[in-house]
Design an enzyme around this catalytic site. Structure first.
Site, PDB file in Angstrom:
ATOM      1  N   GLN A   1      -2.803  -9.220 -52.679  1.00 53.06           N
ATOM      2  CA  GLN A   1      -3.798  -9.976 -53.441  1.00 53.06           C
ATOM      3  C   GLN A   1      -4.073  -9.334 -54.796  1.00 53.06           C
ATOM      4  O   GLN A   1      -4.425 -10.021 -55.756  1.00 53.06           O
ATOM      5  CB  GLN A   1      -5.092 -10.065 -52.628  1.00 53.06           C
ATOM      6  CG  GLN A   1      -6.226 -10.778 -53.326  1.00 53.06           C
ATOM      7  CD  GLN A   1      -7.345 -11.119 -52.368  1.00 53.06           C
ATOM      8  OE1 GLN A   1      -7.181 -11.957 -51.487  1.00 53.06           O
ATOM      9  NE2 GLN A   1      -8.474 -10.449 -52.502  1.00 53.06           N
TER      10      GLN A   1
ATOM     11  N   GLU B   1      -4.047   0.411 -83.964  1.00 53.70           N
ATOM     12  CA  GLU B   1      -4.430   1.481 -83.026  1.00 53.70           C
ATOM     13  C   GLU B   1      -4.740   0.920 -81.644  1.00 53.70           C
ATOM     14  O   GLU B   1      -4.333   1.479 -80.621  1.00 53.70           O
ATOM     15  CB  GLU B   1      -5.640   2.235 -83.574  1.00 53.70           C
ATOM     16  CG  GLU B   1      -5.325   3.012 -84.831  1.00 53.70           C
ATOM     17  CD  GLU B   1      -6.586   3.574 -85.467  1.00 53.70           C
ATOM     18  OE1 GLU B   1      -6.675   4.797 -85.599  1.00 53.70           O
ATOM     19  OE2 GLU B   1      -7.481   2.799 -85.845  1.00 53.70           O
TER      20      GLU B   1
ATOM     21  N   TYR C   1       3.686 -10.141 -45.333  1.00 54.99           N
ATOM     22  CA  TYR C   1       2.476 -10.181 -46.161  1.00 54.99           C
ATOM     23  C   TYR C   1       1.505  -9.071 -45.775  1.00 54.99           C
ATOM     24  O   TYR C   1       1.308  -8.761 -44.600  1.00 54.99           O
ATOM     25  CB  TYR C   1       1.774 -11.537 -46.032  1.00 54.99           C
ATOM     26  CG  TYR C   1       0.523 -11.608 -46.887  1.00 54.99           C
ATOM     27  CD1 TYR C   1       0.609 -11.957 -48.231  1.00 54.99           C
ATOM     28  CD2 TYR C   1      -0.724 -11.270 -46.368  1.00 54.99           C
ATOM     29  CE1 TYR C   1      -0.518 -11.978 -49.038  1.00 54.99           C
ATOM     30  CE2 TYR C   1      -1.863 -11.298 -47.178  1.00 54.99           C
ATOM     31  CZ  TYR C   1      -1.755 -11.650 -48.504  1.00 54.99           C
ATOM     32  OH  TYR C   1      -2.862 -11.662 -49.297  1.00 54.99           O
TER      33      TYR C   1
ATOM     34  N   LYS D   1      -2.410 -10.139 -58.699  1.00 58.68           N
ATOM     35  CA  LYS D   1      -2.836 -11.081 -59.740  1.00 58.68           C
ATOM     36  C   LYS D   1      -3.633 -10.396 -60.841  1.00 58.68           C
ATOM     37  O   LYS D   1      -3.450 -10.681 -62.030  1.00 58.68           O
ATOM     38  CB  LYS D   1      -3.635 -12.224 -59.109  1.00 58.68           C
ATOM     39  CG  LYS D   1      -2.766 -13.159 -58.290  1.00 58.68           C
ATOM     40  CD  LYS D   1      -3.577 -14.120 -57.509  1.00 58.68           C
ATOM     41  CE  LYS D   1      -3.485 -14.022 -56.003  1.00 58.68           C
ATOM     42  NZ  LYS D   1      -2.866 -12.906 -55.362  1.00 58.68           N
TER      43      LYS D   1
ATOM     44  N   SER E   1     -15.529   2.159 -92.013  1.00 59.72           N
ATOM     45  CA  SER E   1     -16.177   3.233 -91.270  1.00 59.72           C
ATOM     46  C   SER E   1     -17.678   3.100 -91.465  1.00 59.72           C
ATOM     47  O   SER E   1     -18.140   2.715 -92.537  1.00 59.72           O
ATOM     48  CB  SER E   1     -15.695   4.581 -91.807  1.00 59.72           C
ATOM     49  OG  SER E   1     -16.656   5.577 -91.515  1.00 59.72           O
TER      50      SER E   1
ATOM     51  N   ASN F   1       0.014 -17.540 -47.134  1.00 59.32           N
ATOM     52  CA  ASN F   1       0.998 -16.559 -47.613  1.00 59.32           C
ATOM     53  C   ASN F   1       2.110 -17.216 -48.429  1.00 59.32           C
ATOM     54  O   ASN F   1       2.478 -16.721 -49.498  1.00 59.32           O
ATOM     55  CB  ASN F   1       1.584 -15.778 -46.435  1.00 59.32           C
ATOM     56  CG  ASN F   1       0.519 -14.977 -45.703  1.00 59.32           C
ATOM     57  OD1 ASN F   1      -0.614 -14.877 -46.192  1.00 59.32           O
ATOM     58  ND2 ASN F   1       0.849 -14.435 -44.556  1.00 59.32           N
TER      59      ASN F   1
ATOM     60  N   SER G   1     -11.510 -13.038 -53.909  1.00 65.19           N
ATOM     61  CA  SER G   1     -10.564 -12.992 -55.034  1.00 65.19           C
ATOM     62  C   SER G   1     -10.657 -14.223 -55.926  1.00 65.19           C
ATOM     63  O   SER G   1      -9.919 -14.349 -56.894  1.00 65.19           O
ATOM     64  CB  SER G   1      -9.126 -12.853 -54.518  1.00 65.19           C
ATOM     65  OG  SER G   1      -8.744 -14.014 -53.816  1.00 65.19           O
TER      66      SER G   1
ATOM     67  N   THR H   1      14.482   9.940 -89.764  1.00 67.12           N
ATOM     68  CA  THR H   1      14.772  10.486 -88.438  1.00 67.12           C
ATOM     69  C   THR H   1      13.875  11.707 -88.318  1.00 67.12           C
ATOM     70  O   THR H   1      13.633  12.406 -89.303  1.00 67.12           O
ATOM     71  CB  THR H   1      16.252  10.903 -88.273  1.00 67.12           C
ATOM     72  OG1 THR H   1      16.535  11.951 -89.212  1.00 67.12           O
ATOM     73  CG2 THR H   1      17.205   9.741 -88.545  1.00 67.12           C
ATOM     74  N   HIS H   2      13.352  11.921 -87.124  1.00 68.98           N
ATOM     75  CA  HIS H   2      12.380  13.005 -86.897  1.00 68.98           C
ATOM     76  C   HIS H   2      11.166  12.867 -87.824  1.00 68.98           C
ATOM     77  O   HIS H   2      10.523  13.861 -88.150  1.00 68.98           O
ATOM     78  CB  HIS H   2      13.016  14.385 -87.108  1.00 68.98           C
ATOM     79  CG  HIS H   2      14.355  14.547 -86.453  1.00 68.98           C
ATOM     80  ND1 HIS H   2      14.523  15.025 -85.192  1.00 68.98           N
ATOM     81  CD2 HIS H   2      15.608  14.237 -86.904  1.00 68.98           C
ATOM     82  CE1 HIS H   2      15.812  15.038 -84.872  1.00 68.98           C
ATOM     83  NE2 HIS H   2      16.494  14.548 -85.901  1.00 68.98           N
TER      84      HIS H   2
ATOM     85  N   LYS I   1     -13.298   3.967 -96.410  1.00 67.47           N
ATOM     86  CA  LYS I   1     -12.247   3.833 -95.400  1.00 67.47           C
ATOM     87  C   LYS I   1     -11.800   2.391 -95.162  1.00 67.47           C
ATOM     88  O   LYS I   1     -12.586   1.466 -95.209  1.00 67.47           O
ATOM     89  CB  LYS I   1     -12.742   4.403 -94.046  1.00 67.47           C
ATOM     90  CG  LYS I   1     -12.931   5.899 -94.052  1.00 67.47           C
ATOM     91  CD  LYS I   1     -11.639   6.700 -94.079  1.00 67.47           C
ATOM     92  CE  LYS I   1     -10.869   6.624 -92.789  1.00 67.47           C
ATOM     93  NZ  LYS I   1     -11.502   7.391 -91.702  1.00 67.47           N
TER      94      LYS I   1
ATOM     95  N   ASN J   1      -9.552   1.129 -92.060  1.00 66.37           N
ATOM     96  CA  ASN J   1      -8.889   1.667 -90.875  1.00 66.37           C
ATOM     97  C   ASN J   1      -7.983   0.634 -90.206  1.00 66.37           C
ATOM     98  O   ASN J   1      -8.350  -0.545 -90.113  1.00 66.37           O
ATOM     99  CB  ASN J   1      -9.945   2.158 -89.873  1.00 66.37           C
ATOM    100  CG  ASN J   1     -10.726   3.343 -90.419  1.00 66.37           C
ATOM    101  OD1 ASN J   1     -10.188   4.123 -91.209  1.00 66.37           O
ATOM    102  ND2 ASN J   1     -11.979   3.462 -90.025  1.00 66.37           N
TER     103      ASN J   1
HETATM  104  N1  ARG Z   1      -6.013 -14.514 -51.487  1.00 66.89           N
HETATM  105  C1  ARG Z   1      -4.831 -14.136 -50.815  1.00 66.89           C
HETATM  106  C2  ARG Z   1      -3.867 -13.433 -51.769  1.00 66.89           C
HETATM  107  O1  ARG Z   1      -3.993 -13.619 -52.929  1.00 66.89           O
HETATM  108  C3  ARG Z   1      -4.138 -15.344 -50.251  1.00 66.89           C
HETATM  109  C4  ARG Z   1      -3.299 -15.053 -49.057  1.00 66.89           C
HETATM  110  C5  ARG Z   1      -4.172 -14.636 -47.927  1.00 66.89           C
HETATM  111  N2  ARG Z   1      -3.442 -14.475 -46.721  1.00 66.89           N
HETATM  112  C6  ARG Z   1      -3.914 -13.806 -45.710  1.00 66.89           C
HETATM  113  N3  ARG Z   1      -3.172 -13.699 -44.660  1.00 66.89           N
HETATM  114  N4  ARG Z   1      -5.105 -13.267 -45.716  1.00 66.89           N
HETATM  115  O2  ARG Z   1      -2.996 -12.684 -51.381  1.00 66.89           O
END
Ligand code: ARG
Length: 473
Positions: free
Chosen positions: A337, A305, A332, A340, A292, A125, A38, A170-171, A298, A300
């Site tokens: 993971q 959009e 956890y 993110k 275009s 964690n 990750s 409206t509408h 055109k 655009n």
């Molecule tokens: N890369 C992991 C995450 O973003 C970090 C935590 C990992 N913890 C574990 N018990 N494997 O969630």
């Protein structure tokens, strides 16, 4: 062939053992490694990672949980790593999985054995939850600032067009005339509520997970309050399981982002409509329209959009996060993971969209004449005629009925209201004044003077109020 010893040393340098390797006798499959990595995503958390680790190490030293000298070495090493990352000199290693293990491995290279004490009384964690909460707080601030900038751009456009009228819909049918500034102020109000939502999201993210360990708390005399203070958290997460398991603060951000994008998307839709020949209210600036490849005439509205479509993506990130969480037993799970990816994508999309809209908005050019004409066309003053009869004492329902018949008549004759004679008006009601045909756009706008209405003096006051508010902010 280099001597055996040397090659082994080299190998140890490029692929340090996994932090959790002790329990395993076989090394992991390359495909498993590739699937779990990750660091390409979570390296974005490096500032938070360094700050949180420094605060943790200092606290461990102060509490005599690790030797103070080791704590100092750790803090110095982490600071150097922060500088390396900032300067782009840090070598991120996919084989080390994530940001946490990357930083820790580098720390070990730099300061040796003392690095092994940093992970006392913490787990990845509570570490990743801490990094992410710090990041979320900053993201909420960044986002609120970007929304403010967009509000200012909209306000400037409204001020520059403060007397321009257009049909309100409206509408998507012409309904009653409004001022363009009133319409733009509606978006400023929506965006203000978006800012509130990000402030609330920030507040909920503002609690420290560190000290929760892997899930159950830690068996050391830690001082969580001092870590919270150093990192700028206003309070502690009160339950270790909750602290490491929930990502509701990420959902909060994504929900606020999805709604903010939805607001922008509605404006985007109007920009698309208004810049069409059918509406013709708006001329898109060259710098924000595209041509275009086949039709040379055109212009655009591609920015608008794309914003509409990217709103769908941010809404998707919100659904991703909710779906990711809904089946997870405490505490956890590695599923977390993936938060993110969704979070950062939502943030990036929203910030890019706000930036381009803030830049494009001041360049939008309205066709005031066309707006004015459209504002009263298609009997858009019908309600005003009904209100005129109400002021002469007729109950509104009856007035509505009278004007309905008047519109039917005028439509058949192919005449707008202002082409009808006094006699024609009086065929429908004796209450019409002699000059009924002259009611006109300006009177219609002026009449809507109750608070919140589109009357020019109300709109002017609202523009002043927002100018003061946005300049104080
Ligand atoms: N890369 C992991 C995450 O973003 C970090 C935590 C990992 N913890 C574990 N018990 N494997 O969630």
């Amino acid at each position: 062939m280099p001597p055996r010893k040397k090659s082994r040393q080299k190998k140890a340098n490029t692929t340090p053992a996994k932090t959790w390797g002790g329990r395993f006798s076989q090394s992991s499959h390359p495909l498993a490694d590739a699937y779990t990595v990750s660091v390409d995503i979570d390296r974005r958390l490096w500032r938070e990672e360094i700050a949180a680790s420094i605060a943790h190490a200092r606290m461990l030293g102060r509490q005599r949980i690790i030797p103070r000298a080791d704590a100092s070495r750790i803090v110095r090493g982490l600071r150097e790593i922060g500088r390396e990352i900032e300067a782009g000199r840090f070598r991120w290693r996919e084989e080390l999985e994530d940001i946490h293990t990357n930083v820790e491995a580098r720390l070990r290279q730099k300061i040796g054995a003392a690095a092994d004490r940093l992970h006392t009384a913490r787990s990845r964690n509570d570490q990743v939850a801490t990094d992410l909460r710090l990041y979320a707080k900053a993201a909420c601030d960044r986002t609120a600032d970007a929304i403010r900038a967009f509000q200012l751009a909209l306000l400037g456009l409204a001020e520059a067009n403060s007397t321009v009228a257009m049909p309100g819909y409206t509408h998507l049918q012409r309904a009653q005339p409004v001022l363009l500034a009133h319409h733009l102020l509606a978006y400023i109000e929506m965006l203000e509520r978006d800012i509130e939502r990000f402030a609330q999201a920030r507040h909920r993210a503002d609690a420290l997970p560190l000290g929760s360990g892997a899930l159950a708390g830690v068996p050391y005399p830690i001082d969580r309050a001092s870590v919270a203070k150093e990192l700028g958290f206003s309070r502690l997460c009160e339950n270790s399981l909750d602290a490491v398991a929930d990502r509701d603060f990420v959902v909060d951000y994504a929900a606020a982002a999805a709604l903010c994008m939805t607001h922008i998307s509605r404006l985007a839709e109007e920009i698309v409509l208004w810049s069409s020949a059918e509406f013709g209210f708006l001329r898109l600036p060259d710098a924000f329209s595209t041509g275009s490849s086949i039709m040379p005439q055109k212009r655009n509205p591609d920015i608008a959009e794309l914003a509409r479509a990217r709103t769908a993506r941010v809404q998707g990130e919100l659904v991703t996060l909710l779906s990711m969480l809904k089946g997870l037993p405490l505490a956890y799970n590695r599923d977390l993971q993936e938060d993110k990816r969704a979070f950062f994508s939502a943030e990036d999309t929203l910030l890019e969209t706000l930036a381009v809209f803030a830049a494009m908005t001041p360049e939008l050019q309205f066709d005031a004449e066309r707006g004015r004409k459209a504002a009263t066309a298609n009997y858009a003053l019908a309600t005003d005629y009904a209100d005129l009869l109400v002021r002469q004492g007729l109950p509104f329902r009856q007035a509505h009925e009278v004007i309905g018949r008047l519109v039917r008549y005028a439509e058949k004759k192919g005449k707008p209201f202002d082409a009808l004679t006094p006699a024609e008006f009086r065929r429908f009601s004796p209450l019409f004044p002699e000059d009924a045909a002259n009611l006109g756009l300006d009177a219609a706008l002026r009449a809507r003077s109750a608070p919140g209405g589109t009357a020019p003096r109300r709109v002017a006051a609202a523009l002043r109020r927002w100018r003061r508010k946005l300049e104080d902010a």
